[in-house]
Design a protein around this motif. Structure first.
Motif, mmCIF file in Angstrom:
data_model
loop_
_atom_site.group_PDB
_atom_site.id
_atom_site.type_symbol
_atom_site.label_atom_id
_atom_site.label_comp_id
_atom_site.label_asym_id
_atom_site.label_seq_id
_atom_site.Cartn_x
_atom_site.Cartn_y
_atom_site.Cartn_z
ATOM 1 N N LEU A 1 0.826 -1.200 0.000
ATOM 2 C CA LEU A 1 0.000 0.000 0.000
ATOM 3 C C LEU A 1 0.866 1.258 0.000
ATOM 4 O O LEU A 1 0.487 2.287 -0.575
ATOM 5 N N THR B 1 1.786 3.454 -3.060
ATOM 6 C CA THR B 1 0.828 4.412 -3.627
ATOM 7 C C THR B 1 0.346 5.434 -2.616
ATOM 8 O O THR B 1 0.105 6.594 -2.969
ATOM 9 N N HIS B 2 0.199 5.025 -1.370
ATOM 10 C CA HIS B 2 -0.455 5.858 -0.367
ATOM 11 C C HIS B 2 0.516 6.306 0.721
ATOM 12 O O HIS B 2 1.500 5.626 1.030
ATOM 13 N N PRO C 1 -8.035 5.563 -3.195
ATOM 14 C CA PRO C 1 -7.576 4.186 -3.373
ATOM 15 C C PRO C 1 -8.145 3.557 -4.644
ATOM 16 O O PRO C 1 -9.286 3.821 -5.035
ATOM 17 N N HIS D 1 -7.188 -1.764 -3.667
ATOM 18 C CA HIS D 1 -6.522 -1.347 -2.441
ATOM 19 C C HIS D 1 -7.440 -1.445 -1.219
ATOM 20 O O HIS D 1 -6.943 -1.600 -0.088
#
Length: 291
Positions: free
Chosen positions: A28, A31-32, A201, A205
């Motif tokens: 994760l 991307t986040h 998301p 995700h």
């Protein structure tokens, strides 16, 4: 099955859940923001903690007379999660896990000034050996040094402080109250920061965010059961099975393979931890009254 074997089994399962949760957080984190990961992880975890508390004696277990202590522990836990999730995005999974293993050594050393405990000479020697292992993994000043290692060391220090506060106040507060408020604080903090780091998301995700929270609570529950079934000196060494899972998951999903120095340093760190556990077990046996 004997209680000790049940404890070992629960410990291994809890460590597996931790390793899987770390892998999900690393994925994760590509991307986040760590803030967004922490928000969803605690958002999922907090209701599950309340449910577990309900079935372990009722929500009355969440009552506390020490809100200030829980606030401090929650801030420390926020630092732990933030540094660790960020570190996972900067370093290979196995290397990050190896550095995180230094946390119990920080607990041992910090317990002297913060709790007034004494360290026996063998424990001090084993702790120094463990720190030598960390230097081998991190290699400060070398070409392979990654600043992400310092972030992971910060997570280890925060985690050690969390364990020390648990040792200091755990006798006066119920387990689920400690866990509940420790989780509530980073949820509130991450929710306040979320608008500045929000990244919508992808559909795939969402299961990851959900799984991260579930795995975290599952790990906590099984590790707690492990220490109920088996003495700490028997259950704790199996925490190091995390290294095997980290290597496997890192190789499987990211093609990561630790170099020789990571293996050497990990061996020193794990060896020091096992030596401390063995010393504690011998000391405990010597202190038991004879029949």
């Amino acid at each position: 099955m004997s209680p000790s074997f049940k404890g070992i089994g629960c410990m291994c399962l809890g460590v597996l859940f931790l390793a899987l949760g770390d892998a999900v957080s690393k994925w994760l984190g590509e991307t986040h923001s760590p803030v967004q990961i922490i928000f969803f992880r605690t958002l999922v975890s907090l209701p599950l903690i309340a449910v577990l508390a309900h079935f372990s004696g009722g929500l009355i277990k969440l009552r506390t007379r020490r809100p200030g202590v829980h606030l401090v522990r929650g801030l420390i836990y926020t630092g732990t999660m933030g540094c660790f999730v960020l570190g996972l995005t900067l370093l290979p999974l196995a290397e990050a896990t190896a550095i995180a293993f230094v946390a119990p050594l920080f607990v041992t050393l910090l317990s002297v000034p913060l709790l007034g405990e004494r360290i026996d000479a063998p424990v001090l020697a084993a702790s120094l050996l463990g720190f030598a292992g960390v230097l081998v993994v991190v290699r400060p000043g070398g070409d392979a040094f990654d600043p992400g290692a310092l972030v992971l060391l910060g997570a280890a220090v925060f985690y050690a402080l969390l364990m020390i506060t648990a040792r200091r106040y755990g006798k006066h507060e119920h387990l689920w109250a400690m866990v509940f408020y420790m989780t509530l604080v980073p949820l509130v903090i991450s929710a306040a920061l979320l608008p500045w780091v929000w990244q919508a998301p992808h559909p795939w995700h969402w299961p990851g965010f959900l799984l991260s929270g579930v795995l975290g609570i599952g790990a906590t529950a099984f590790i707690t059961l492990a220490f109920r079934y088996a003495p700490a000196a028997i259950a704790a060494p199996f925490d190091y099975t995390a290294m095997l899972w980290a290597v496997l998951l890192g190789w499987w999903f990211w093609g990561e393979m630790p170099d020789a120095w990571v293996w050497v340093g990990s061996t020193l760190i794990i060896g020091s931890g096992l030596a401390i556990a063995y010393h504690d077990r011998r000391t405990t046996l010597k202190r038991r009254p004879t029949a």
